[in-house]
Write a protein that holds these residues in place. Structure first.
Motif, PDB file in Angstrom:
ATOM      1  N   TRP A  91     -11.814  -6.575   5.430  1.00  0.00           N
ATOM      2  CA  TRP A  91     -12.615  -7.723   5.646  1.00  0.00           C
ATOM      3  C   TRP A  91     -12.821  -8.271   4.031  1.00  0.00           C
ATOM      4  O   TRP A  91     -12.012  -9.021   3.685  1.00  0.00           O
ATOM      5  N   LEU A  92     -12.371  -7.230   3.347  1.00  0.00           N
ATOM      6  CA  LEU A  92     -12.161  -7.366   1.208  1.00  0.00           C
ATOM      7  C   LEU A  92     -11.253  -8.359   1.368  1.00  0.00           C
ATOM      8  O   LEU A  92     -11.098  -9.555   0.280  1.00  0.00           O
ATOM      9  N   ILE A  93     -10.337  -7.559   1.022  1.00  0.00           N
ATOM     10  CA  ILE A  93      -8.873  -8.148   1.447  1.00  0.00           C
ATOM     11  C   ILE A  93      -8.502  -9.135   2.293  1.00  0.00           C
ATOM     12  O   ILE A  93      -7.747 -10.007   1.607  1.00  0.00           O
ATOM     13  N   ALA A  94      -8.738  -9.266   3.748  1.00  0.00           N
ATOM     14  CA  ALA A  94      -8.856 -10.665   4.260  1.00  0.00           C
ATOM     15  C   ALA A  94      -9.105 -11.604   3.673  1.00  0.00           C
ATOM     16  O   ALA A  94      -9.083 -12.644   3.742  1.00  0.00           O
ATOM     17  N   LEU A  95     -11.221 -11.891   2.762  1.00  0.00           N
ATOM     18  CA  LEU A  95     -11.155 -12.601   2.307  1.00  0.00           C
ATOM     19  C   LEU A  95     -10.727 -13.213   0.324  1.00  0.00           C
ATOM     20  O   LEU A  95     -10.663 -13.884   0.749  1.00  0.00           O
ATOM     21  N   GLY A  96     -10.398 -12.117  -0.055  1.00  0.00           N
ATOM     22  CA  GLY A  96      -9.149 -12.496  -0.903  1.00  0.00           C
ATOM     23  C   GLY A  96      -8.084 -12.637  -0.722  1.00  0.00           C
ATOM     24  O   GLY A  96      -7.896 -13.983  -1.722  1.00  0.00           O
ATOM     25  N   ILE A  97      -7.246 -12.916   0.252  1.00  0.00           N
ATOM     26  CA  ILE A  97      -5.872 -13.556   0.699  1.00  0.00           C
ATOM     27  C   ILE A  97      -6.444 -14.910   1.025  1.00  0.00           C
ATOM     28  O   ILE A  97      -5.922 -16.056   0.519  1.00  0.00           O
ATOM     29  N   LEU A 103      -7.137  -7.961  -5.995  1.00  0.00           N
ATOM     30  CA  LEU A 103      -6.473  -7.515  -4.579  1.00  0.00           C
ATOM     31  C   LEU A 103      -5.951  -6.542  -4.850  1.00  0.00           C
ATOM     32  O   LEU A 103      -5.577  -5.632  -4.180  1.00  0.00           O
ATOM     33  N   PHE A 104      -5.048  -6.135  -5.843  1.00  0.00           N
ATOM     34  CA  PHE A 104      -3.963  -5.400  -6.146  1.00  0.00           C
ATOM     35  C   PHE A 104      -4.221  -4.134  -6.175  1.00  0.00           C
ATOM     36  O   PHE A 104      -4.127  -2.970  -5.515  1.00  0.00           O
ATOM     37  N   PHE A 105      -5.536  -3.459  -6.965  1.00  0.00           N
ATOM     38  CA  PHE A 105      -5.824  -2.214  -6.768  1.00  0.00           C
ATOM     39  C   PHE A 105      -7.563  -2.259  -5.888  1.00  0.00           C
ATOM     40  O   PHE A 105      -7.225  -1.502  -5.569  1.00  0.00           O
ATOM     41  N   LEU A 106      -7.918  -2.974  -4.873  1.00  0.00           N
ATOM     42  CA  LEU A 106      -8.376  -2.744  -3.670  1.00  0.00           C
ATOM     43  C   LEU A 106      -7.274  -2.586  -3.167  1.00  0.00           C
ATOM     44  O   LEU A 106      -7.988  -2.066  -1.919  1.00  0.00           O
ATOM     45  N   ALA A 107      -5.947  -2.999  -2.683  1.00  0.00           N
ATOM     46  CA  ALA A 107      -4.903  -2.910  -2.199  1.00  0.00           C
ATOM     47  C   ALA A 107      -4.595  -1.291  -2.575  1.00  0.00           C
ATOM     48  O   ALA A 107      -4.019  -0.475  -1.083  1.00  0.00           O
ATOM     49  N   LEU A 108      -4.076  -1.401  -3.533  1.00  0.00           N
ATOM     50  CA  LEU A 108      -4.149   0.539  -3.539  1.00  0.00           C
ATOM     51  C   LEU A 108      -5.021   1.387  -3.534  1.00  0.00           C
ATOM     52  O   LEU A 108      -5.129   2.322  -1.948  1.00  0.00           O
ATOM     53  N   LEU A 109      -6.656   1.332  -3.300  1.00  0.00           N
ATOM     54  CA  LEU A 109      -7.614   2.013  -2.523  1.00  0.00           C
ATOM     55  C   LEU A 109      -7.572   1.822  -0.968  1.00  0.00           C
ATOM     56  O   LEU A 109      -7.331   3.204  -0.923  1.00  0.00           O
ATOM     57  N   ARG A 110      -7.223   0.761  -0.631  1.00  0.00           N
ATOM     58  CA  ARG A 110      -7.166   0.705   0.726  1.00  0.00           C
ATOM     59  C   ARG A 110      -5.918   2.095   1.353  1.00  0.00           C
ATOM     60  O   ARG A 110      -5.690   1.787   2.474  1.00  0.00           O
ATOM     61  N   ILE A 111      -4.962   1.711   0.512  1.00  0.00           N
ATOM     62  CA  ILE A 111      -3.539   2.200   1.046  1.00  0.00           C
ATOM     63  C   ILE A 111      -3.300   3.705   0.917  1.00  0.00           C
ATOM     64  O   ILE A 111      -3.438   4.805   2.301  1.00  0.00           O
ATOM     65  N   VAL A 112      -4.512   4.246   0.008  1.00  0.00           N
ATOM     66  CA  VAL A 112      -4.799   6.215  -0.967  1.00  0.00           C
ATOM     67  C   VAL A 112      -5.563   6.251   0.516  1.00  0.00           C
ATOM     68  O   VAL A 112      -5.592   7.077   1.301  1.00  0.00           O
ATOM     69  N   TRP A 113      -6.997   5.404   0.874  1.00  0.00           N
ATOM     70  CA  TRP A 113      -8.154   6.340   1.684  1.00  0.00           C
ATOM     71  C   TRP A 113      -7.217   5.616   3.142  1.00  0.00           C
ATOM     72  O   TRP A 113      -7.328   6.558   4.288  1.00  0.00           O
ATOM     73  N   MET A 114      -5.884   5.133   4.222  1.00  0.00           N
ATOM     74  CA  MET A 114      -4.987   5.463   5.225  1.00  0.00           C
ATOM     75  C   MET A 114      -5.030   6.446   5.321  1.00  0.00           C
ATOM     76  O   MET A 114      -5.257   6.652   6.075  1.00  0.00           O
ATOM     77  N   ALA A 116       3.536  -6.226   0.601  1.00  0.00           N
ATOM     78  CA  ALA A 116       3.128  -7.371   0.429  1.00  0.00           C
ATOM     79  C   ALA A 116       1.311  -6.924  -0.481  1.00  0.00           C
ATOM     80  O   ALA A 116       1.891  -8.120  -1.489  1.00  0.00           O
ATOM     81  N   LEU A 117       0.575  -6.497   0.065  1.00  0.00           N
ATOM     82  CA  LEU A 117      -0.176  -6.928  -0.841  1.00  0.00           C
ATOM     83  C   LEU A 117       0.074  -5.424  -2.476  1.00  0.00           C
ATOM     84  O   LEU A 117      -1.143  -6.342  -3.155  1.00  0.00           O
ATOM     85  N   VAL A 118       1.213  -5.234  -2.334  1.00  0.00           N
ATOM     86  CA  VAL A 118       1.143  -4.793  -3.277  1.00  0.00           C
ATOM     87  C   VAL A 118       2.154  -5.601  -4.095  1.00  0.00           C
ATOM     88  O   VAL A 118       2.045  -5.975  -5.373  1.00  0.00           O
ATOM     89  N   ILE A 119       3.022  -6.389  -3.885  1.00  0.00           N
ATOM     90  CA  ILE A 119       4.428  -6.856  -4.518  1.00  0.00           C
ATOM     91  C   ILE A 119       4.188  -8.258  -4.825  1.00  0.00           C
ATOM     92  O   ILE A 119       4.266  -8.359  -5.916  1.00  0.00           O
ATOM     93  N   VAL A 120       3.197  -9.036  -3.917  1.00  0.00           N
ATOM     94  CA  VAL A 120       2.954 -10.181  -4.330  1.00  0.00           C
ATOM     95  C   VAL A 120       1.514 -10.116  -5.835  1.00  0.00           C
ATOM     96  O   VAL A 120       2.370 -10.793  -6.635  1.00  0.00           O
ATOM     97  N   PRO A 121       0.709  -9.729  -5.984  1.00  0.00           N
ATOM     98  CA  PRO A 121       0.641  -9.655  -6.991  1.00  0.00           C
ATOM     99  C   PRO A 121       0.720  -8.951  -8.692  1.00  0.00           C
ATOM    100  O   PRO A 121       0.892  -9.158  -9.036  1.00  0.00           O
TER     101      PRO A 121
END
Length: 399
Positions: free
Chosen positions: A19-25, A63-74, A104-109
């Motif tokens: 939800w944090l990433i969704a809000l950020g987008i 969001l870039f760093f948040l996405a990296l954390l999200r992917i590692v946690w996933m 996309a969450l990595v490539i875009v930012p």
């Protein structure tokens, strides 16, 4: 509520990431377009545009760093069992969309960050860790390519998010299953032990991204936008022939130093060393204004409010070369954008046989040439512009 996932539910941390990433987008994409479309005709508009872009860039990096954390946690967490294990094609599509979204969450930012780091310009990232990226050189060509990737990838991100939302609506409205409830409130659903791998969706998402970006390159998305047509400067008849050199400018915009250079210029030099102070020669320099590159603000700098490269494609510096106590000085006139202003350029000169090496620097006031008259605040754009000249020349045959 547990932080980690279980076999039938998403944990608090996974849902918080989602939800944090969704809000950020939801904030970042419209903010980027508002900044892109914002006018920049006067100091107030340019200040607002810079602030919008700074906010967009700062949020993008977060969001870039948040996405990296999200992917590692996933990857580290068990994925809750599918609610419809018999729908193989639907699950494959859903997982492919998820991996495409992660990419996309990595490539875009990241592409936007590379563009920012590869060029000078306004709108800094609002953090204390600098504006550069390791292994990213200052390169207008790299910045153009990164900008093209960023532009294309943002639309892919929007499309993937739309598919993701449509899938969630389908589960909530048509299937009436607890898919959305698992992500909203951590509801338990599904049969433990019914899992599927990540490999096939990951391969499909990667192939899709490679195909789209490769197709964009082939179609010319990465071509640089042509600027004002540069005049063809004729070779200057000179007693000293310039072998290599740079003609650079440096200024401060929004508190950050911005440097650029003219790629096309000629110098006609007549010079003989004198033992006594006085005139030692003369020089005429012609500069092709459209050959200027000035980081991310090149297009703006060449526009009518600034250098007006289309209306005034050349500038000329004519000067006498005078011996001075601590070196030399070129005293003359710089004709640019319809104005003729006296200019003094002190420089150091070292001659070794038939090779001369020169380094000089002076400061101009842009207001003398009606450059950036709409920018009356030196805090936004400095009045002073440093000009730096470095060249190596050899004596022409017969001189």
């Amino acid at each position: 509520m547990p932080l980690a996932n279980t076999e039938t539910s998403y944990g608090t941390l996974a849902r918080a990431f989602h939800w944090l990433i969704a809000l950020g987008i939801l904030i970042m994409v419209p903010l980027g377009w508002i900044a892109h479309l914002a006018p920049m005709q006067d100091a107030g508009q340019i200040g607002l545009k810079s602030a919008l872009f700074s906010a967009h860039k700062t949020l993008g990096v977060a969001l870039f760093f948040l996405a990296l954390l999200r992917i590692v946690w996933m990857i580290a967490q068990p994925k809750p069992a599918p609610l419809h294990p018999d729908r193989v094609a639907e699950r494959l599509l859903a997982d492919t969309v998820h991996w495409g979204l992660y990419a996309a969450l990595v490539i875009v930012p990241l592409s936007g960050w590379v563009e920012h780091a590869a060029t000078d310009g306004f709108a800094p990232i609002l953090w204390p860790f600098g504006q550069d990226l390791p292994l990213v050189p200052n390169s207008p060509e790299l910045a153009e390519t990164a900008a093209a990737v960023h532009f294309l990838a943002q639309w892919l991100l929007v499309g993937i998010v739309a598919l993701h939302i449509l899938g969630a609506v389908k589960h909530a409205v048509i299937d009436r299953d607890p898919t959305l409830a698992r992500m909203v409130r951590g509801a338990h659903a599904g049969t433990p032990g019914r899992h599927h791998g990540h490999v096939a969706p990951l391969v499909l998402a990667s192939a899709a991204w490679i195909a789209v970006l490769g197709g964009a390159a082939a179609a010319g998305y990465f071509a640089q936008e042509p600027g004002a047509e540069a005049p063809t400067l004729e070779a200057a008849a000179s007693d000293w022939e310039v072998q290599e050199g740079t003609l650079s400018i440096s200024l401060v915009q929004m508190g950050s130093e911005v440097t650029g250079s003219f790629a096309d210029w000629t110098a006609a030099i007549a010079f003989e060393q004198q033992d006594a102070p006085g005139k030692s020669g003369e020089v005429t320099v012609q500069i092709a204004i459209p050959s200027l590159t000035l980081g991310s603000v090149t297009k703006q700098a060449l526009g009518k409010d600034f250098f007006d490269a289309e209306g005034f494609p050349t500038a000329t510096f004519q000067a006498d070369i005078l011996s001075a106590a601590d070196g030399y000085v070129a005293e003359g006139t710089l004709s640019m954008k319809g104005a003729e202003v006296p200019v003094s350029l002190p420089f150091q000169l070292r001659i070794d046989g038939d090779t001369a090496r020169m380094q000089g620097r002076t400061t101009l006031d842009r207001r003398n040439y009606a450059i950036g008259d709409n920018m009356g605040d030196p805090g936004q754009l400095s009045f002073e512009v440093d000009v730096i000249v470095e060249l190596t020349a050899t004596r022409a045959p017969g001189q």
